[in-house]
Design a protein around this motif. Sequence first.
Motif, mmCIF file in Angstrom:
data_model
loop_
_atom_site.group_PDB
_atom_site.id
_atom_site.type_symbol
_atom_site.label_atom_id
_atom_site.label_comp_id
_atom_site.label_asym_id
_atom_site.label_seq_id
_atom_site.Cartn_x
_atom_site.Cartn_y
_atom_site.Cartn_z
ATOM 1 N N GLN A 41 0.892 -1.155 0.000
ATOM 2 C CA GLN A 41 0.000 0.000 0.000
ATOM 3 C C GLN A 41 0.935 1.211 0.000
ATOM 4 O O GLN A 41 1.592 1.517 1.000
ATOM 5 C CB GLN A 41 -0.892 -0.025 1.252
ATOM 6 C CG GLN A 41 -1.702 1.235 1.506
ATOM 7 C CD GLN A 41 -2.448 1.736 0.281
ATOM 8 O OE1 GLN A 41 -1.937 2.597 -0.454
ATOM 9 N NE2 GLN A 41 -3.641 1.205 0.057
ATOM 10 N N MET A 42 1.009 1.886 -1.144
ATOM 11 C CA MET A 42 2.038 2.924 -1.298
ATOM 12 C C MET A 42 1.927 4.033 -0.248
ATOM 13 O O MET A 42 2.927 4.645 0.125
ATOM 14 C CB MET A 42 1.987 3.523 -2.709
ATOM 15 C CG MET A 42 2.484 2.584 -3.797
ATOM 16 S SD MET A 42 4.224 2.101 -3.625
ATOM 17 C CE MET A 42 5.064 3.658 -3.920
ATOM 18 N N LYS A 43 0.701 4.270 0.248
ATOM 19 C CA LYS A 43 0.536 5.357 1.226
ATOM 20 C C LYS A 43 1.326 5.064 2.503
ATOM 21 O O LYS A 43 1.750 5.984 3.220
ATOM 22 C CB LYS A 43 -0.958 5.532 1.534
ATOM 23 C CG LYS A 43 -1.292 6.793 2.295
ATOM 24 C CD LYS A 43 -2.784 7.087 2.192
ATOM 25 C CE LYS A 43 -3.109 8.495 2.667
ATOM 26 N NZ LYS A 43 -2.926 8.666 4.103
ATOM 27 N N LEU A 44 1.524 3.779 2.752
ATOM 28 C CA LEU A 44 2.279 3.394 3.947
ATOM 29 C C LEU A 44 3.660 4.053 3.968
ATOM 30 O O LEU A 44 4.197 4.376 5.026
ATOM 31 C CB LEU A 44 2.439 1.864 3.960
ATOM 32 C CG LEU A 44 3.231 1.291 5.116
ATOM 33 C CD1 LEU A 44 2.377 1.290 6.379
ATOM 34 C CD2 LEU A 44 3.677 -0.124 4.795
ATOM 35 N N HIS A 45 4.213 4.281 2.775
ATOM 36 C CA HIS A 45 5.565 4.838 2.728
ATOM 37 C C HIS A 45 5.612 6.328 3.104
ATOM 38 O O HIS A 45 6.688 6.913 3.161
ATOM 39 C CB HIS A 45 6.211 4.576 1.361
ATOM 40 C CG HIS A 45 6.627 3.142 1.204
ATOM 41 N ND1 HIS A 45 7.366 2.488 2.155
ATOM 42 C CD2 HIS A 45 6.393 2.237 0.223
ATOM 43 C CE1 HIS A 45 7.582 1.237 1.766
ATOM 44 N NE2 HIS A 45 6.992 1.058 0.607
ATOM 45 N N GLU A 46 4.438 6.906 3.373
ATOM 46 C CA GLU A 46 4.470 8.260 3.965
ATOM 47 C C GLU A 46 5.065 8.197 5.365
ATOM 48 O O GLU A 46 5.675 9.150 5.842
ATOM 49 C CB GLU A 46 3.044 8.835 4.031
ATOM 50 C CG GLU A 46 2.502 9.216 2.665
ATOM 51 C CD GLU A 46 1.083 9.771 2.771
ATOM 52 O OE1 GLU A 46 0.577 9.996 3.899
ATOM 53 O OE2 GLU A 46 0.471 9.979 1.699
ATOM 54 N N THR A 47 4.832 7.064 6.050
ATOM 55 C CA THR A 47 5.342 6.959 7.429
ATOM 56 C C THR A 47 6.481 5.951 7.578
ATOM 57 O O THR A 47 7.267 6.042 8.512
ATOM 58 C CB THR A 47 4.197 6.545 8.381
ATOM 59 O OG1 THR A 47 3.518 5.429 7.813
ATOM 60 C CG2 THR A 47 3.228 7.688 8.605
#
Length: 440
Positions: free
Chosen positions: A24-30
Amino acid sequence: MPSLASNAAWLARSHAAVWHPCTQMKLHETLPLVPVARANGPWLYDFDGRRYLDAISSWWVNLFGHGHPAINAAIGAQLAELEHVMLAGFTHRPVIELSERLAALAPGPLGHCFYGSDGASAVEIALKMSFHYWRNRDRPEKIGFVSIEHGYHGETLGALAVTDVALFRDVYAPLLHAGITVPSPDARLAAPGASARDHALGAAAALEAVLAERHASIAALIVEPLVQGATGMAMYDPVYLARARELCTRYDVHLIADEIMTGYGRTGTMFACEQANIAPDFLCLSKGITGGYLPLSVVLSTDTVYAAFYDDDPARGFLHSHSYTGNALACRAALAVLDLFRDENVIARNPHRAARLDALAQPLAAHARVRNFRHLGMIWAFEVESARPDFSYWFFAEALARELLLRPIGNTVYWMPPYVLDDAEMALLAERTLEIVACA
Ligand SMILES: Cc1ncc(COP(=O)(O)O)c(C=O)c1O
């Protein structure tokens, strides 16, 4: 603008331009990506000079670590001769030599090698070949596939249809050819007081019931021999494979052994099927086949299967292809890997390595939060009791902070190290994994 020699320079660019797998690419925000600048042996190095011990052989492929001089040299030599030629109508030395050597090593008379590019393409090939075999033998009603609960065989649509991992499968379920799922022999599922063998025999009895009733419409059973990897290193007794082989023979159903993860010494023998003394009708290999250098997979099959396609009619042939099928560089890397197994006596030496790591792992096995500590060949796994809802990401980040690459599957932590760790690296792996478990 950060310098190209730093992690920061690559993070945003990768996030913007590269759609990363199984993420889930959004995970790489954190949880930042780890840009790898170079690698050597079991170590990966990022652009900021930090290092990470690759304790899972980069998704189970880098059997001899990274940058191995013998594999490097073999690819270099091949590059000077032939990088690639299409395999329809043409052939070349590395693909011939590799096919001959794989056939000689395979568990059973599996003398015909058909190449693909990755594990999922090998599974597609085996499924299609099995279906087409029965059709060519005037049994067109044999179109069903039996697979095992919690099994994993890849993520293309055919492979996903025989995969039973909800996270990967459920969204795509409407696209998948319906199959039959039978209970898993996973030893962790044994009833209290029952042995792993008892449980495997119970699962085999359930398989027998399905085959007895529905064999007329079933083409093949597909299994991950001895260890169901992607579901969380579920290990099981070899008696299941022995029974499965007997049942498939009795009911005229193909046995497909997916040794994409278990092959190449991972379970202690070159192929896991050897531990049950069985020969499948199809053997799928990939992952460690090139030591993590180049994408390659292969399906080995029997004379009986091959003969069913050998005909004057082109449509009775196996008209399946991938552009990179049998790529010469990949085949040459695969030959170098087989040379390493032979010259370094890897199968005989790994048990000594494994015994050292196993001894170092004992404090971990005894930890109050650890459940089902298990070990087979060069695979170690255990569940961690933890209330953290994001356990696997948390553990992954804690491991990186301690110079380890570990990617738990749910609450299952596993080691699948390259076959090159020295004593200090094993001690570091065991001690730092224990440190993380202690604060889980
Ligand atoms: C047993 C098994 N089969 C098939 C595959 C799919 O291989 P690939 O990821 O190369 O497509 C995997 C990958 O983990 C696997 O473990």
